[in-house]
Design a protein around this motif. Sequence first.
Motif, PDB file in Angstrom:
ATOM      1  N   VAL A 113       3.057  -4.765   2.631  1.00 43.20           N
ATOM      2  CA  VAL A 113       2.272  -5.427   3.668  1.00 43.20           C
ATOM      3  C   VAL A 113       2.444  -6.946   3.603  1.00 43.20           C
ATOM      4  O   VAL A 113       2.532  -7.610   4.621  1.00 43.20           O
ATOM      5  CB  VAL A 113       0.782  -5.044   3.516  1.00 43.20           C
ATOM      6  CG1 VAL A 113      -0.056  -5.797   4.512  1.00 43.20           C
ATOM      7  CG2 VAL A 113       0.611  -3.538   3.702  1.00 43.20           C
ATOM      8  N   GLU A 153     -11.653 -12.883  10.856  1.00 41.01           N
ATOM      9  CA  GLU A 153     -11.969 -12.665  12.269  1.00 41.01           C
ATOM     10  C   GLU A 153     -13.482 -12.645  12.512  1.00 41.01           C
ATOM     11  O   GLU A 153     -14.027 -11.649  12.987  1.00 41.01           O
ATOM     12  CB  GLU A 153     -11.349 -11.349  12.759  1.00 41.01           C
ATOM     13  CG  GLU A 153      -9.842 -11.316  12.541  1.00 41.01           C
ATOM     14  CD  GLU A 153      -9.165 -10.288  13.420  1.00 41.01           C
ATOM     15  OE1 GLU A 153      -9.613 -10.118  14.570  1.00 41.01           O
ATOM     16  OE2 GLU A 153      -8.192  -9.660  12.958  1.00 41.01           O
ATOM     17  N   PHE A 202       0.878  -1.167   0.000  1.00 40.18           N
ATOM     18  CA  PHE A 202       0.000   0.000   0.000  1.00 40.18           C
ATOM     19  C   PHE A 202       0.914   1.216   0.000  1.00 40.18           C
ATOM     20  O   PHE A 202       1.586   1.482   0.996  1.00 40.18           O
ATOM     21  CB  PHE A 202      -0.893   0.024   1.238  1.00 40.18           C
ATOM     22  CG  PHE A 202      -1.961  -1.030   1.223  1.00 40.18           C
ATOM     23  CD1 PHE A 202      -3.015  -0.956   0.323  1.00 40.18           C
ATOM     24  CD2 PHE A 202      -1.925  -2.096   2.112  1.00 40.18           C
ATOM     25  CE1 PHE A 202      -4.009  -1.919   0.302  1.00 40.18           C
ATOM     26  CE2 PHE A 202      -2.913  -3.061   2.107  1.00 40.18           C
ATOM     27  CZ  PHE A 202      -3.949  -2.977   1.195  1.00 40.18           C
ATOM     28  N   PRO A 209      -0.302 -11.057  14.738  1.00 43.42           N
ATOM     29  CA  PRO A 209      -0.625  -9.796  15.418  1.00 43.42           C
ATOM     30  C   PRO A 209      -1.365  -8.825  14.513  1.00 43.42           C
ATOM     31  O   PRO A 209      -1.380  -8.988  13.295  1.00 43.42           O
ATOM     32  CB  PRO A 209       0.748  -9.240  15.817  1.00 43.42           C
ATOM     33  CG  PRO A 209       1.739  -9.952  14.972  1.00 43.42           C
ATOM     34  CD  PRO A 209       1.146 -11.274  14.614  1.00 43.42           C
ATOM     35  N   SER A 210      -1.962  -7.808  15.101  1.00 38.30           N
ATOM     36  CA  SER A 210      -2.699  -6.796  14.341  1.00 38.30           C
ATOM     37  C   SER A 210      -1.766  -6.080  13.363  1.00 38.30           C
ATOM     38  O   SER A 210      -0.645  -5.748  13.702  1.00 38.30           O
ATOM     39  CB  SER A 210      -3.314  -5.796  15.314  1.00 38.30           C
ATOM     40  OG  SER A 210      -4.029  -4.831  14.601  1.00 38.30           O
ATOM     41  N   GLY A 211      -2.239  -5.911  12.136  1.00 37.73           N
ATOM     42  CA  GLY A 211      -1.454  -5.190  11.142  1.00 37.73           C
ATOM     43  C   GLY A 211      -0.444  -6.054  10.426  1.00 37.73           C
ATOM     44  O   GLY A 211       0.339  -5.555   9.616  1.00 37.73           O
ATOM     45  N   SER A 212      -0.452  -7.364  10.690  1.00 40.67           N
ATOM     46  CA  SER A 212       0.555  -8.228  10.073  1.00 40.67           C
ATOM     47  C   SER A 212       0.195  -8.581   8.636  1.00 40.67           C
ATOM     48  O   SER A 212       1.016  -9.113   7.905  1.00 40.67           O
ATOM     49  CB  SER A 212       0.710  -9.505  10.900  1.00 40.67           C
ATOM     50  OG  SER A 212      -0.531 -10.146  11.047  1.00 40.67           O
ATOM     51  N   GLY A 213      -1.047  -8.268   8.205  1.00 44.48           N
ATOM     52  CA  GLY A 213      -1.417  -8.512   6.808  1.00 44.48           C
ATOM     53  C   GLY A 213      -2.367  -9.678   6.594  1.00 44.48           C
ATOM     54  O   GLY A 213      -2.543 -10.121   5.460  1.00 44.48           O
ATOM     55  N   LYS A 214      -3.017 -10.134   7.656  1.00 44.01           N
ATOM     56  CA  LYS A 214      -3.916 -11.289   7.529  1.00 44.01           C
ATOM     57  C   LYS A 214      -5.122 -10.976   6.645  1.00 44.01           C
ATOM     58  O   LYS A 214      -5.458 -11.738   5.741  1.00 44.01           O
ATOM     59  CB  LYS A 214      -4.407 -11.737   8.922  1.00 44.01           C
ATOM     60  CG  LYS A 214      -3.290 -11.940   9.935  1.00 44.01           C
ATOM     61  CD  LYS A 214      -3.831 -12.378  11.277  1.00 44.01           C
ATOM     62  CE  LYS A 214      -4.712 -11.353  11.965  1.00 44.01           C
ATOM     63  NZ  LYS A 214      -4.023 -10.125  12.400  1.00 44.01           N
ATOM     64  N   SER A 215      -5.756  -9.829   6.934  1.00 45.18           N
ATOM     65  CA  SER A 215      -6.926  -9.453   6.126  1.00 45.18           C
ATOM     66  C   SER A 215      -6.524  -9.254   4.674  1.00 45.18           C
ATOM     67  O   SER A 215      -7.214  -9.692   3.754  1.00 45.18           O
ATOM     68  CB  SER A 215      -7.548  -8.166   6.656  1.00 45.18           C
ATOM     69  OG  SER A 215      -7.969  -8.338   7.977  1.00 45.18           O
ATOM     70  N   THR A 216      -5.398  -8.607   4.480  1.00 45.11           N
ATOM     71  CA  THR A 216      -4.923  -8.344   3.122  1.00 45.11           C
ATOM     72  C   THR A 216      -4.705  -9.659   2.381  1.00 45.11           C
ATOM     73  O   THR A 216      -5.058  -9.779   1.206  1.00 45.11           O
ATOM     74  CB  THR A 216      -3.624  -7.522   3.167  1.00 45.11           C
ATOM     75  OG1 THR A 216      -3.832  -6.392   4.008  1.00 45.11           O
ATOM     76  CG2 THR A 216      -3.222  -7.058   1.794  1.00 45.11           C
TER      77      THR A 216
END
Lengths: 258, 309
Positions: free
Chosen positions: A24, A180, A19, A43-50
């Motif tokens: 990411v 999630e 991005f 962890p949060s922001g590690s790119g799972k959703s992406t």
Amino acid sequence: MTIMQAEPMVKIRSLRKRFGSVEVLKGIDLDVPHGQVVCVVGPSGSGKSTLLRCVNRMETIDSGRVWVDGELMGYAERGDRLHLLPPAELCRQRRPIGMVFQRFHLFPHRTAIENVMEGPVTVLGASRAEARRQATELLERVGLADRADHYPSQLSGGQQQRVAIARSLAMRPKLMLFDEPTSALDPELVQEVLAVMRDLAASGMTMMVVTHEMGFAREVGDQLVFVDGGVIVERGDPREVLAAPKNDRFRTFLGQVL
Amino acid sequence: MEVTPTGQMPTGGSPVELPINAVRPPRPGRLIGAAVALFFMVWLAYTVIVNENLHWDVIVSFLMDGRILGGLWVTIQLTVFSMAIGLVLGVLAAVMQLSDNPVLRGTSGLYTWFFRGTPLLVQLIFWFNIGLVFPNFGIGVPFDGPKLIEWQANELITPFTAALLGLAINEGAYMAEIVRAGIRSVDPGQREAAEALGMSHRQVLIRVVLPQAMRVIIPPTGNQFISMLKTTSMVSVIAGAELLTVAQRIYLGNFEVIAMLIVASIWYVVLTTIASIGQHFIEKRFERGHAALGARVRRNLRPFAKEPA
Ligand SMILES: Nc1ncnc2c1ncn2[C@@H]1O[C@H](COP(=O)(O)OP(=O)(O)OP(=O)(O)O)[C@@H](O)[C@H]1O
Ligand SMILES: [Mg+2]
């Protein structure tokens, strides 16, 4: 009824995604065989959703390849050149991939059953009668037959998420992505959603699940991957990896979630 | 403090648990203010009613006059048609404005910039006199190519069509802003959920985004509609045959200027009142799925709202 095939349902190779100037995802390789459940933690922001969003092409990718059921996502390969697929083709590729969001995203102006009917009627061109029959069945399956005519705002979080799962299932997906699905729920509502997902896994659905529910991963997962800083740091059988994590960061992470 | 399963307070408790029934402090300022306002209103009504210069008999006799009713009908038509066309133009311009295509965005931006930047009065006079600039209209090959059909501007542009063009195109520029705000108010997650189902951009817009944007679009559109009922009176500069033009024509003959203006005003007030009532019901209709939460909260609180037995 797991049918083992040579080609996995999802095949990800050297996937990179940035991005702006921030990378990411930094080279992800992952296979999800047919009928398996892969749990993605990190962890949060590690790119799972992406990562999930690259699988159903909600995000464009910068390098690498993603195949779903043997089909290259987002591009046509002609000769040695890649050609971007036109929007109609992207829609067609997305259709058999269900996605469930942390914040449900039910259509607030439609009742539970209308939410479930929306995909088949609008996208698949099913008749309303046929869609209604199927939607009733699906609501039954997620235990909400008696809430069919409620609007989302009249349902609890757990009920909304189960309707959202039914809405995805109405498209008869071959792959389900969960981002999630229980993180926005009150603790006492988490189990009713996990129960539906457990049934779904038992029925042979191929699933990618981003979750913090290690109990679910241990019980239902066939594979667990730990993502940190855009790379997969550790992976393996959930029962083994959770019992004896090798990576330090994974161990620290587990200490925080468990 | 314990609460019985029905949610009712136990009776006969200490005075602290009894409902509050307190004496209000006196507020003389409010009383005096109300008295002054009431006095002023009565006085105003009295002077208006007894004033002989207002010619109430003339007003009453012209209220149902055929010419006035004809003008009223033109006003209603102009309002409904120009709002309908304006809404369509507004949706188009808003969708273009929010697209990825810079040419479409620019076109839409230019449209709203120009038509919001020039006075409506000027636009109306311009459309009425468009024949001075483009004497002929035709369908055919652009850039001075051969024409299949051709019209004379003077035949095509009647006061009514000029009024409709002016009002609708001008309204579209304002509606574009309203629709754009509505579309932007929809949670981006809604778009994602719809796309994940495999909907095309058009389907996402029509099935998911616009219906939800309506909740934000409708209240200001209602205001625009009410405002348009009165804005149509500007058409009198090009002799549009609507309510005000007709009233003016009558008073040029009988010199009952004030009486005719009051006749027109009475009808404008009737129209805006009806429109406001309509607006209220349409807003309720589009609250669907959102009002439900309020209703549920009220239902759940009902047992607690009961008086102790
Ligand atoms: N559309 C976007 N534009 C810019 N940056 C983005 C975008 N989406 C995600 N990011 C950034 O990419 C990184 C990874 O985001 P991602 O949502 O994939 O993380 P995540 O692992 O799902 O985190 P979480 O557990 O909080 O959901 C974050 O730093 C985020 O800020
Ligand atoms: Mg996330």
